[in-house]
Design a protein around this motif. Structure first.
Motif, PDB file in Angstrom:
ATOM      1  N   SER A 199      32.279 -19.267  85.552  1.00 34.42           N
ATOM      2  CA  SER A 199      32.908 -20.461  84.986  1.00 34.42           C
ATOM      3  C   SER A 199      34.152 -20.080  84.199  1.00 34.42           C
ATOM      4  CB  SER A 199      31.927 -21.194  84.074  1.00 34.42           C
ATOM      5  OG  SER A 199      30.808 -21.640  84.793  1.00 34.42           O
ATOM      6  N   HIS A 200      35.114 -20.979  84.179  1.00 36.92           N
ATOM      7  CA  HIS A 200      36.350 -20.788  83.432  1.00 36.92           C
ATOM      8  C   HIS A 200      36.811 -22.131  82.885  1.00 36.92           C
ATOM      9  CE1 HIS A 200      36.745 -16.709  84.995  1.00 36.92           C
ATOM     10  NE2 HIS A 200      36.554 -17.181  86.205  1.00 36.92           N
ATOM     11  N   ASP A 201      37.759 -22.092  81.961  1.00 41.47           N
ATOM     12  CA  ASP A 201      38.358 -23.335  81.478  1.00 41.47           C
ATOM     13  C   ASP A 201      38.962 -24.124  82.633  1.00 41.47           C
ATOM     14  OD1 ASP A 201      38.001 -23.018  78.542  1.00 41.47           O
ATOM     15  OD2 ASP A 201      39.246 -21.246  78.852  1.00 41.47           O
ATOM     16  N   ALA A 202      39.472 -23.416  83.641  1.00 39.53           N
ATOM     17  CA  ALA A 202      40.072 -24.081  84.808  1.00 39.53           C
ATOM     18  C   ALA A 202      39.079 -24.980  85.523  1.00 39.53           C
ATOM     19  CB  ALA A 202      40.623 -23.035  85.779  1.00 39.53           C
ATOM     20  N   GLN A 203      37.795 -24.654  85.423  1.00 32.19           N
ATOM     21  CA  GLN A 203      36.784 -25.483  86.087  1.00 32.19           C
ATOM     22  C   GLN A 203      36.795 -26.897  85.531  1.00 32.19           C
ATOM     23  OE1 GLN A 203      32.765 -23.952  85.844  1.00 32.19           O
ATOM     24  NE2 GLN A 203      32.182 -25.072  87.672  1.00 32.19           N
ATOM     25  N   GLU A 204      36.902 -27.016  84.215  1.00 32.33           N
ATOM     26  CA  GLU A 204      36.955 -28.340  83.599  1.00 32.33           C
ATOM     27  C   GLU A 204      38.319 -28.985  83.792  1.00 32.33           C
ATOM     28  OE1 GLU A 204      34.487 -30.080  82.294  1.00 32.33           O
ATOM     29  OE2 GLU A 204      33.117 -28.457  82.814  1.00 32.33           O
TER      30      GLU A 204
END
Length: 423
Positions: free
Chosen positions: A366-371
């Motif tokens: 997971s990464h911030d990019a996922q959100e």
């Protein structure tokens, strides 16, 4: 190649990052929260996390950029564009770490964004769009920063399990956030044109392929379950083998079934039993109950649904053969976030133009990019992780690789500034 080579541009007409400056910033940030074993500990909201954010904020201010902290605790630097009405191009990542983190996870994306802004500032290079660098709050635990910016943050303080065990209200206040006005961090649909995040791969695919750049296809979805196998605890010496309801033996078939699911299922999924609890866990007792976790991940929601269906069928078969009762309980589901095709193409084109080898791959972490990708066009750039190691002192990405990723990030942002049309 000597480090001095990084300080001089190869082509005067092309804007390039300064490798020596990039290295110096990475090393300075690595000193914040440095541990005796070589790992980094900057847990979200900790004094070390705040120190790292303050250091970055000072660098950004010295570069002549405006800096603010939103209600969700995100530190945001902004460089205005020639056309203020255009939505912003945004890059960034996180500075917080796990307890024994590495010096590149999250940090590289932030420092690379800093270097991009420094390049633009010192060259006085104009952009049409505003450009923002975001340091997202507490990516490793609550993800309150990216969820706050996308409007997906829970309004229930009890929903946040912070690493220090203190309330999200108090923690946000420590870094300049404001729980009471959390909703104000939610950006409008038209505020952001696209989001690009540079990150170390945290896996070994690029190194195995001997490729410089990973063009991320998206961040995988996850489905996690608790499986309970109920047998009958009994004396290990007096219970004949053909009269046993051994929960651990049945559970072992479940573990193998989970492994086979990923190996045999179409696509490229992963499936993991990562936690196992045996009860009563005594050497002279036939196990009566086993509790285990199952983690399924893939970039396709359809593949995940197929995996879950197959898993339930396998559990029924184990139950029928073993005489043990096998129950499955869903724990949580995270939907996949695909990268925007236009951004993937931009990253691939820029990597090729700069002479870097590149290939597509999913992000399984997971990464911030996922959100961010749930609201706006999203792209991710991966650079190799040596031996695939991350979340440890052994995490390593060479300066050449960090500079390659930063160069592709800069080139991609410049190209998007001229060509990108989210419609």
């Amino acid at each position: 190649m000597s480090l001095s080579a990084y300080a001089e541009p190869k082509q005067a007409q092309r804007l390039e990052p300064n490798g020596l400056r990039l290295l110096a910033a990475l090393e300075a940030m690595a000193e914040v929260g440095a541990q005796p074993d070589g790992s980094i500990c900057r847990r979200g909201f900790s004094p070390e996390d705040r120190q790292g954010r303050e250091l970055l904020g000072r660098w950004l201010t010295e570069a002549g950029l405006s800096v603010r902290v939103d209600a969700a605790g995100n530190l945001i630097a902004r460089r205005e564009g020639l056309e203020p009405s255009l939505p912003a191009l945004v890059t960034g990542s996180h500075l917080d770490t796990v307890p024994t983190g590495g010096r590149y996870d999250g940090t590289l994306g932030v420092i690379a964004g800093l270097e991009v802004l420094r390049c633009l500032q010192e060259s006085n290079h104009p952009l049409r769009h505003p450009l923002e660098l975001v340091v997202f709050a507490d990516e490793e635990s609550t993800m309150v920063g990216c969820k706050g910016m996308t409007g997906r943050a829970s309004a229930d303080p009890a929903a946040y399990a912070t690493s220090n065990g203190e309330s999200i209200e108090r923690n946000l206040a420590r870094i300049g956030g404001d729980w009471a006005h959390l909703a104000s961090a939610n950006r409008s649909d038209h505020a952001i044109a696209a989001f690009l995040e540079l990150h170390v791969e945290q896996g070994g695919v690029l190194e195995q392929r001997q490729h410089d750049i990973g063009v991320v296809q998206g961040v995988v979805g996850q489905r996690r379950f608790t499986i309970r196998v109920h047998g009958q605890a009994n004396h290990a010496g007096t219970t004949p083998m053909d009269e046993r309801q051994d929960a651990l033996v049945a559970a072992s078939h479940v573990v193998l079934a989970v492994q086979q699911l990923a190996a045999l299922h179409p696509g490229d999924p992963v499936a993991t039993v990562g936690k196992l609890e045996v009860l009563p866990n005594a050497a002279n007792v036939v196990p009566g109950e086993v509790v285990m976790s199952v983690d399924l991940r893939d970039l396709s929601a359809d593949v995940l649904s197929g995996l879950e269906g197959d898993l339930r069928q396998r559990l029924s078969e184990v139950e029928a053969r073993s005489g043990c009762r096998v129950l499955i309980e869903p724990q949580f589901e995270v939907k996949p976030t695909p990268a925007a095709p236009a951004l993937m193409q931009t990253i691939a084109d820029c990597a090729a133009q700069l002479g870097y080898s590149a290939s597509p791959l999913p992000s399984r972490a997971s990464h911030d990019a996922q959100e961010m990708g749930r609201r706006w066009p999203m792209g991710m750039i991966f650079v190799p992780s040596h031996r695939g190691l991350s979340h440890s002192a052994a995490e390593y990405t060479s300066l050449e690789q960090c500079l390659a990723g930063t160069s592709v990030l800069l080139a991609s942002l410049l190209k998007l500034d001229q060509d990108f049309n989210p419609g």
